[in-house]
Design a protein around this motif. Structure first.
Motif, PDB file in Angstrom:
ATOM      1  N   ASP A   1      -3.279   5.318  -0.699  1.00  0.00           N
ATOM      2  CA  ASP A   1      -4.380   4.361  -0.584  1.00  0.00           C
ATOM      3  C   ASP A   1      -5.076   4.576   0.752  1.00  0.00           C
ATOM      4  O   ASP A   1      -6.284   4.528   0.856  1.00  0.00           O
ATOM      5  N   ARG A   2      -4.240   4.823   1.788  1.00  0.00           N
ATOM      6  CA  ARG A   2      -4.802   5.122   3.117  1.00  0.00           C
ATOM      7  C   ARG A   2      -4.146   6.386   3.640  1.00  0.00           C
ATOM      8  O   ARG A   2      -2.996   6.688   3.313  1.00  0.00           O
TER       9      ARG A   2
ATOM     10  N   GLU B   1      -9.101   4.409   4.825  1.00  0.00           N
ATOM     11  CA  GLU B   1      -8.996   4.323   3.370  1.00  0.00           C
ATOM     12  C   GLU B   1      -9.289   5.704   2.803  1.00  0.00           C
ATOM     13  O   GLU B   1     -10.234   6.361   3.246  1.00  0.00           O
TER      14      GLU B   1
ATOM     15  N   GLU C   1       0.816  -1.213   0.000  1.00  0.00           N
ATOM     16  CA  GLU C   1       0.000   0.000   0.000  1.00  0.00           C
ATOM     17  C   GLU C   1       0.854   1.270   0.000  1.00  0.00           C
ATOM     18  O   GLU C   1       2.055   1.236   0.259  1.00  0.00           O
TER      19      GLU C   1
ATOM     20  N   LYS D   1       5.084   1.739  -6.451  1.00  0.00           N
ATOM     21  CA  LYS D   1       4.007   0.895  -5.941  1.00  0.00           C
ATOM     22  C   LYS D   1       3.701  -0.221  -6.937  1.00  0.00           C
ATOM     23  O   LYS D   1       3.510  -1.372  -6.549  1.00  0.00           O
TER      24      LYS D   1
END
Ligand SMILES: Nc1ncnc2c1ncn2[C@@H]1O[C@H](COP(=O)(O)OP(=O)(O)O)[C@@H](O)[C@H]1O
Ligand SMILES: [Mg+2]
Length: 309
Positions: free
Chosen positions: A202-203, A217, A32, A181
């Motif tokens: 992503d978060r 999220e 992530e 990523k």
């Protein structure tokens, strides 16, 4: 998904007595991009430095790829690449030698093909023989990333990679992060730019005053941002909200001459038309209506204020 970094009850008090981390629990998932968003002095650098084993925790524990960062320091550190907040390069060293030297520091065997791949990926291949002092600011930052990637880590920490960088370069950096990523690298970056977290994470974790206030999220945060508020001005103050309007979850504004109706911007039907009809039905006369939108900025400012930081 499995956690590649797991942090439990982490506290850090500096010798000065400054409590920079006040009990942080956090699991970072493999693959992530996590953005740690927080104002200056929030504890972002302290958190990263502690995970990387540069700063000693006062209490709590951290594992990276299952290795405890204290008892299994070498195993943990091997999996980590760190791009520090400040640019620190040997000015007379070439790009190639500073990156391959970094790999050597981790006891990894020389691998020119690997270094070449990293330099190409970061658009530094043409500059491999340039001295680092001859490079632009954006390129220097990319050299720092290349150095951090030289020993093929699984987790990359970027501490404020775009602080003080212009918009163009910031976008380049976001693209680089997205590529890394795609290669399977887990990325943790700190930032005090909300739009940076919005653009690539992503978060998002919000950190303030040494506490992690939320980790969520990004999509869920955006959903919250999707809420809008309709503010309805009334010609006469209202004693109480009539029962017939109970269904709408209305609130009073700052005084009793306005009503606030919060709705989901993304919903197919907002219910506004029906609400206005029902208000009229209840004999309430409107003088004005206006909408406002909650943004990540508001959520963030609200959280940080609540925390008293
Ligand atoms: N080496 C240090 N000694 C004492 N206090 C420190 C040290 N490093 C950071 N601090 C303090 O800890 C707090 C968190 O700092 P830091 O982790 O650098 O925050 P951020 O990276 O979010 O700006 C700040 O109040 C800072 O002044
Ligand atoms: Mg910092």
């Amino acid at each position: 998904m499995t956690a590649i970094v797991s942090i439990k009850g982490l506290r850090k008090a500096y010798a000065s007595g400054m409590e920079a981390l006040k009990g942080v629990d956090l699991d970072i998932e493999e693959g992530e991009i996590l953005a740690l968003l927080g104002p200056n002095g929030a504890g972002k650098t302290t958190l990263i430095s502690t995970i990387c084993g540069i700063t000693m925790p006062t209490s709590g524990s951290i594992t990276v790829g299952g290795h405890d960062t204290l008892k299994g320091y070498r195993g943990a550190r091997q999996l980590i690449g760190l791009v520090p907040q400040e640019i620190s390069l040997e000015p007379f060293e070439t790009v190639w030698s500073s990156v391959s030297f970094s790999r050597g520091l981790f006891g990894k065997r020389r691998d020119d093909a690997k270094i070449e791949a990293i330099l190409r990926q970061l658009s530094l291949w043409d500059k491999r023989d340039a001295k680092t002092m001859e490079l632009s600011g954006g390129m220097k930052r990319r050299v720092l990333i290349a150095k951090a990637l030289s020993h093929e880590p699984r987790v990359l920490f970027l501490d404020e990679p775009t602080a003080g960088v212009d918009v163009e370069l910031r976008k380049d950096m976001w693209e680089t992060v997205a590529q890394l990523k795609a290669d399977g690298v887990t990325i943790i970056l700190t930032t005090h730019y909300i739009e940076e977290a919005e653009a690539i994470a992503d978060r998002v974790g919000v950190i303030s005053g040494g506490r992690l206030l939320l980790v969520e999220e990004k999509a869920a945060l955006m959903q919250r941002m999707g809420r809008k508020t309709l503010s309805i001005e009334l010609t006469e103050p209202l004693e109480e909200i009539p029962d017939s309007l109970g269904l709408y979850d209305l609130e009073f504004g700052p005084d009793k001459t306005s009503l606030l109706y919060t709705y989901d911007r993304n919903a197919e039907r907002t219910g506004i038309a029906r609400l206005i009809g029902d208000l009229t039905e209840a004999g309430i006369v409107l003088s004005d209506i206006a909408t406002s939108q909650s943004s990540l900025e508001e959520i963030f400012v609200g959280l940080v204020k609540e925390d008293g930081a």
